[in-house]
Design a protein around this motif. Structure first.
Motif, short mmCIF file in Angstrom:
data_model
loop_
_atom_site.label_atom_id
_atom_site.label_comp_id
_atom_site.label_asym_id
_atom_site.label_seq_id
_atom_site.Cartn_x
_atom_site.Cartn_y
_atom_site.Cartn_z
N ARG A 159 0.74 -1.39 -0.38
CA ARG A 159 -0.17 0.41 -0.35
C ARG A 159 0.42 1.36 -0.11
NH1 ARG A 159 -3.68 -2.13 4.93
NH2 ARG A 159 -2.77 -3.68 4.60
N GLY A 160 1.86 1.71 -0.68
CA GLY A 160 2.17 2.44 -1.11
C GLY A 160 4.11 2.89 0.26
N GLU A 161 3.78 2.21 0.77
CA GLU A 161 5.40 1.63 1.76
C GLU A 161 5.58 0.35 2.09
OE1 GLU A 161 3.21 4.61 5.73
OE2 GLU A 161 2.45 1.99 5.63
N LEU A 162 7.21 0.43 2.31
CA LEU A 162 7.99 -0.33 2.71
C LEU A 162 7.61 -0.65 3.64
CD1 LEU A 162 11.44 0.97 1.22
CD2 LEU A 162 9.81 -1.42 0.68
N VAL A 163 7.23 -2.04 4.26
CA VAL A 163 7.34 -3.00 5.35
C VAL A 163 7.88 -4.45 5.47
CG1 VAL A 163 5.22 -4.27 6.83
CG2 VAL A 163 4.52 -2.44 5.28
N ALA A 164 8.80 -3.95 6.44
CA ALA A 164 9.98 -4.71 6.92
C ALA A 164 9.09 -5.63 6.80
CB ALA A 164 10.09 -4.55 8.49
N ILE A 165 9.73 -7.38 6.32
CA ILE A 165 8.98 -8.54 7.41
C ILE A 165 10.17 -9.76 7.78
CG2 ILE A 165 7.03 -8.06 5.23
CD1 ILE A 165 9.36 -10.13 3.63
N LYS A 166 11.28 -8.96 7.57
CA LYS A 166 12.19 -9.46 8.72
C LYS A 166 13.23 -8.89 8.99
CE LYS A 166 12.40 -13.93 5.74
NZ LYS A 166 13.16 -15.31 5.16
N GLN A 167 13.87 -9.06 10.03
CA GLN A 167 15.13 -7.86 11.20
C GLN A 167 15.81 -8.98 11.83
OE1 GLN A 167 12.88 -4.78 13.14
NE2 GLN A 167 13.64 -4.75 14.56
N ALA A 168 16.36 -8.24 11.50
CA ALA A 168 18.00 -8.84 12.03
C ALA A 168 18.65 -7.77 13.17
CB ALA A 168 19.09 -9.45 11.85
N GLU A 169 18.98 -7.80 14.14
CA GLU A 169 20.42 -7.13 15.58
C GLU A 169 21.33 -7.91 15.61
OE1 GLU A 169 20.26 -4.48 19.23
OE2 GLU A 169 18.47 -5.95 18.46
N LEU A 170 21.97 -8.13 15.10
CA LEU A 170 23.70 -7.90 15.65
C LEU A 170 23.92 -7.37 16.48
CD1 LEU A 170 25.74 -9.87 15.09
CD2 LEU A 170 26.63 -8.80 13.63
N THR A 171 23.90 -7.30 18.11
CA THR A 171 24.62 -6.63 19.32
C THR A 171 25.83 -6.34 19.26
OG1 THR A 171 24.52 -8.15 20.45
CG2 THR A 171 22.71 -7.09 20.30
N PRO A 172 26.39 -5.37 19.30
CA PRO A 172 28.44 -5.19 19.64
C PRO A 172 28.78 -6.22 20.22
CG PRO A 172 26.90 -2.57 19.91
CD PRO A 172 26.02 -4.08 20.13
N ALA A 173 28.38 -6.80 21.50
CA ALA A 173 28.08 -8.46 21.89
C ALA A 173 28.47 -9.54 20.75
CB ALA A 173 27.68 -8.49 23.77
N GLY A 174 27.89 -8.78 19.64
CA GLY A 174 27.71 -10.10 18.87
C GLY A 174 26.84 -10.86 18.69
N GLN A 175 25.61 -10.51 19.39
CA GLN A 175 24.45 -11.70 19.40
C GLN A 175 23.33 -11.83 18.47
OE1 GLN A 175 22.84 -10.27 24.24
NE2 GLN A 175 23.14 -12.36 24.75
N LEU A 176 22.97 -12.10 17.89
CA LEU A 176 21.93 -12.09 16.74
C LEU A 176 20.91 -12.67 17.55
CD1 LEU A 176 21.79 -11.33 13.54
CD2 LEU A 176 21.93 -14.24 13.58
#
Length: 104
Positions: free
Chosen positions: A46-63
């Motif tokens: 509907r005209g917007e970009l929607v995140a369907i997957k998201q990953a965060e890699l922390t400074p401590a290396g946790q995903l």
């Protein structure tokens, strides 16, 4: 009282339908103030970009990974805000770069 299970089921169904029906996916990376790396796979809806997957890699290396299969946990959640590459400090990345992080 709001039926939280029904709301969660509707969210899962929405993100799943976007993921399964997507023909064009865009991928982005963002570095936050603490040095964490955020990766997004997004599709147009509907005209917007929607995140369907998201990953965060922390400074401590946790995903931490979020999608319709795992919307949230004690560390975070799949964003419900549209992505705007014109306004948000995001770098476009390749699908391969995103998958490399996602599959860790």
């Amino acid at each position: 009282m709001v039926d939280l299970e029904r709301i969660k089921a509707a969210s899962v169904a929405y993100f799943r339908s976007l993921d399964e029906g997507a023909t064009l996916r865009q991928h982005f990376c963002h570095v936050d103030e603490e040095g964490g790396l955020w990766y997004f796979e997004a599709v147009s809806d509907r005209g917007e970009l929607v995140a369907i997957k998201q990953a965060e890699l922390t400074p401590a290396g946790q995903l931490h990974r979020y999608s319709w299969e795992h919307l949230e946990d004690e560390h975070g959640f799949l964003t419900d805000q549209a992505i705007d590459p014109e306004e948000d400090p995001l770098e476009a990345i390749s699908a391969g770069e995103f998958q490399e992080i996602w599959n860790r």
